[in-house]
Design an enzyme around this catalytic site. Structure first.
Site, PDB file in Angstrom:
ATOM      1  N   SER A 137       4.597   2.194   4.321  1.00 15.48           N
ATOM      2  CA  SER A 137       3.746   2.567   3.215  1.00 15.48           C
ATOM      3  C   SER A 137       3.889   1.116   2.238  1.00 15.48           C
ATOM      4  CB  SER A 137       4.203   3.684   2.518  1.00 15.48           C
ATOM      5  OG  SER A 137       3.717   4.185   1.452  1.00 15.48           O
ATOM      6  N   LYS A 165       0.087   1.857   5.995  1.00 13.19           N
ATOM      7  CA  LYS A 165      -0.546   2.665   5.053  1.00 13.19           C
ATOM      8  C   LYS A 165      -0.690   1.982   3.809  1.00 13.19           C
ATOM      9  CE  LYS A 165       1.641   6.618   2.503  1.00 13.19           C
ATOM     10  NZ  LYS A 165       2.409   7.709   2.341  1.00 13.19           N
ATOM     11  N   LYS A 167      -1.376   1.963  -0.359  1.00 13.27           N
ATOM     12  CA  LYS A 167      -1.500   2.671  -1.447  1.00 13.27           C
ATOM     13  C   LYS A 167      -2.915   2.174  -2.193  1.00 13.27           C
ATOM     14  CE  LYS A 167       2.229   5.414  -1.729  1.00 13.27           C
ATOM     15  NZ  LYS A 167       2.319   6.834  -1.556  1.00 13.27           N
ATOM     16  N   ASP A 192      -3.582   6.100   1.045  1.00  8.29           N
ATOM     17  CA  ASP A 192      -2.860   7.110   0.388  1.00  8.29           C
ATOM     18  C   ASP A 192      -3.208   6.872  -1.137  1.00  8.29           C
ATOM     19  OD1 ASP A 192      -1.295   9.016  -0.603  1.00  8.29           O
ATOM     20  OD2 ASP A 192       0.629   8.456  -0.140  1.00  8.29           O
ATOM     21  N   GLU A 217      -5.034   9.949   2.735  1.00  8.70           N
ATOM     22  CA  GLU A 217      -4.311  10.743   2.383  1.00  8.70           C
ATOM     23  C   GLU A 217      -4.353  11.138   1.016  1.00  8.70           C
ATOM     24  OE1 GLU A 217      -0.127   9.495   2.924  1.00  8.70           O
ATOM     25  OE2 GLU A 217       0.664  11.139   2.078  1.00  8.70           O
ATOM     26  N   ASP A 242      -1.271  15.979   1.565  1.00  7.42           N
ATOM     27  CA  ASP A 242       0.239  15.857   1.475  1.00  7.42           C
ATOM     28  C   ASP A 242       0.637  16.851   0.261  1.00  7.42           C
ATOM     29  OD1 ASP A 242       2.901  15.094   0.350  1.00  7.42           O
ATOM     30  OD2 ASP A 242       2.275  12.822   0.149  1.00  7.42           O
ATOM     31  N   LYS A 266       6.510  16.735   4.574  1.00  9.41           N
ATOM     32  CA  LYS A 266       7.540  15.725   4.006  1.00  9.41           C
ATOM     33  C   LYS A 266       8.580  17.082   3.670  1.00  9.41           C
ATOM     34  CE  LYS A 266       5.825  12.415   1.064  1.00  9.41           C
ATOM     35  NZ  LYS A 266       4.940  12.422  -0.207  1.00  9.41           N
ATOM     36  N   GLY A 294       7.598  10.293   3.743  1.00  8.69           N
ATOM     37  CA  GLY A 294       8.791   9.535   3.255  1.00  8.69           C
ATOM     38  C   GLY A 294       9.093   9.577   1.830  1.00  8.69           C
TER      39      GLY A 294
HETATM   40  O1  NPG Z   1       8.316   5.051   3.178  1.00  7.14           O
HETATM   41  O2  NPG Z   1       9.678   6.434   2.212  1.00  7.14           O
HETATM   42  C1  NPG Z   1       8.438   5.674   2.330  1.00  7.14           C
HETATM   43  C2  NPG Z   1       7.621   5.758   1.231  1.00  7.14           C
HETATM   44  C3  NPG Z   1       6.377   6.428   1.597  1.00  7.14           C
HETATM   45  O3  NPG Z   1       4.406   6.272   0.315  1.00  7.14           O
HETATM   46  C4  NPG Z   1       5.735   7.013   0.509  1.00  7.14           C
HETATM   47  N1  NPG Z   1       5.961   7.677  -0.240  1.00  7.14           N
HETATM   48  O4  NPG Z   1       3.155   9.439  -1.950  1.00  7.14           O
HETATM   49  O5  NPG Z   1       4.219   9.761  -0.066  1.00  7.14           O
HETATM   50  C5  NPG Z   1       4.260   9.034  -1.152  1.00  7.14           C
HETATM   51  C6  NPG Z   1       5.265   8.163  -1.524  1.00  7.14           C
HETATM   52  C7  NPG Z   1       6.278   8.617  -2.431  1.00  7.14           C
HETATM   53  C8  NPG Z   1       7.577   7.917  -2.823  1.00  7.14           C
HETATM   54  C9  NPG Z   1       6.316   9.998  -2.960  1.00  7.14           C
HETATM   55  C10 NPG Z   1       8.413   8.231  -3.547  1.00  7.14           C
HETATM   56  C11 NPG Z   1       7.143  10.321  -3.959  1.00  7.14           C
HETATM   57  C12 NPG Z   1       8.449   9.540  -3.975  1.00  7.14           C
END
Ligand code: NPG
Length: 372
Positions: A137, A165, A167, A192, A217, A242, A266, A294
């Protein structure tokens, strides 16, 4: 088995680079590790993925500590010494919401329970895969420079990551997606938005169809299920939910109404690994592909996520990246990318332990709790 002691360890771990999303920027991971110690001396571990502020969800680290201490732990007194994972989940049901706090505590108990039977979490799930392909990500560069983004993505692709992915948010979307797609025409690519768009952005998001993306996403607010139905009708790119998915029932509703055709599972967002597995089973039976999300986990949460992602319905690479994508020093032995993915831990329970000196070094606060 009696749980004699629960220790909460609050850690601050610097990220290798700031992680900017549409809901904010994280520079240091503020994470709580829950340790459960049984009367027979077994230590189990769970990770609380809350952040220090309520940007991704209403939960944050201070609320998680409060809920664990004042509500979840006392609720467990009801089940006495019976730490069967289903009994633990139903005891915690007296508390509404707070899935990340529930996940942290229930995973530490599940870890103890499995270690006592010398069974790995993957085996408990019935997962057979031994290696899980990794995606990565990629946050919004704080500089908002597309060339910096391309350099970061190039590093991940060279390392072997199997999907990217990006953001996105209004103002940082078409240009970076077009640039990454232009440079890597074949790499599996997805976006995302973390709820940053409105229903009125449907035409704009549909214009991304030309990039051949795997999915968008969570473009809209988590409560806007109907908006996601409309978006699914407007876009050829599949919509993946999500933040909207909190339970088996919400997954079932979203699938039934056509709000999602792929789900990001998740465990921390749905209250634990038992529910996460049930959502997987539902999706498998409905032909809905899933992938494991994640939340910048340390090796503790990552190990458990890999066990889940080894189940057969996880047909898309998840956000299960190597430790080095997040941290210079992980709390456990680092997870290292091998052949574009990570090995599924095979040891009892979650299969990993924190390294005591590293845990001590990163700890900014800790507390011992005695179950009633
Ligand atoms: O690789 O763990 C990872 C990050 C993946 O983008 C990611 N996580 O919106 O899904 C999400 C985001 C996130 C990170 C959400 C931290 C909340 C806390």
């Amino acid at each position: 088995m009696t749980i004699e002691l629960i220790r909460l360890h609050r850690l601050n771990i610097p990220l290798v680079r700031p992680f900017r999303t549409s809901f904010g920027t994280e520079v240091v991971r503020d994470v709580i590790i829950v340790e459960a110690v049984s009367s027979d001396g077994i230590h189990g571990w769970g990770e609380c993925t809350t952040m220090s502020w309520p940007g991704y969800s209403y939960e944050y680290s201070d609320t998680a500590i409060d809920v664990i201490t004042r509500h979840l732990l006392p609720a467990l007194a009801e089940i006495g010494d019976d730490n069967d994972p289903l009994a633990v989940r139903s005891a915690m049901d007296v508390v509404r919401g707070h899935p990340m706090a529930k996940t942290a505590l229930s995973t530490a108990l599940l870890d103890v329970w499995l270690r006592q039977q010398s069974m790995s979490l993957a085996t408990y799930f019935g997962a057979e895969r031994t290696h899980v392909p990794s995606g990565v990500s990629v946050g919004i560069p704080t500089s908002e420079s597309v060339s910096e983004l391309l350099d970061e993505v190039a590093g991940y692709i060279d390392a072997g990551y199997r999907r990217i992915k990006l953001k996105i948010e209004p103002g940082w979307d078409r240009e970076p997606v077009a640039a990454v797609r232009g440079r890597w025409p074949d790499i599996p690519l997805q976006t995302d938005a973390n709820q940053a768009y409105l229903r009125s952005d449907a035409d704009h998001l549909a214009s991304f169809d030309e990039f051949g993306l795997l999915l968008h996403e969570q473009p809209l607010h988590e409560e806007d299920l109907y908006g996601h139905v409309l978006l699914s009708e407007a876009c050829a790119t599949p919509i993946c939910l999500d933040e909207s998915i909190h339970s088996v029932a919400s997954a079932d509703s979203a699938i039934h109404f056509g709000a999602t055709s792929i789900i990001n599972i998740k465990p921390a967002r749905v209250g634990g690994y038992i529910t996460a597995k049930e959502i997987h089973d539902l999706c498998l039976s409905r032909g809905i592909p899933v992938w494991c999300g994640g939340m910048l986990e340390t090796g503790i949460g990552r190990a458990a996520n890999l066990a889940l992602a080894a189940l057969p319905g996880f047909t898309l690479p998840g956000d299960t990246s190597a430790s080095s994508r997040y941290y210079k020093v992980d709390v456990t032995e680092p997870f290292v990318l091998q052949d574009g993915g990570l090995p599924v831990p095979t040891g009892p329970g979650i299969g990993v332990d924190p390294i005591p000196e590293v845990l001590a070094d990163l700890t900014v606060w800790s507390q011992e709790l005695r179950p009633a």
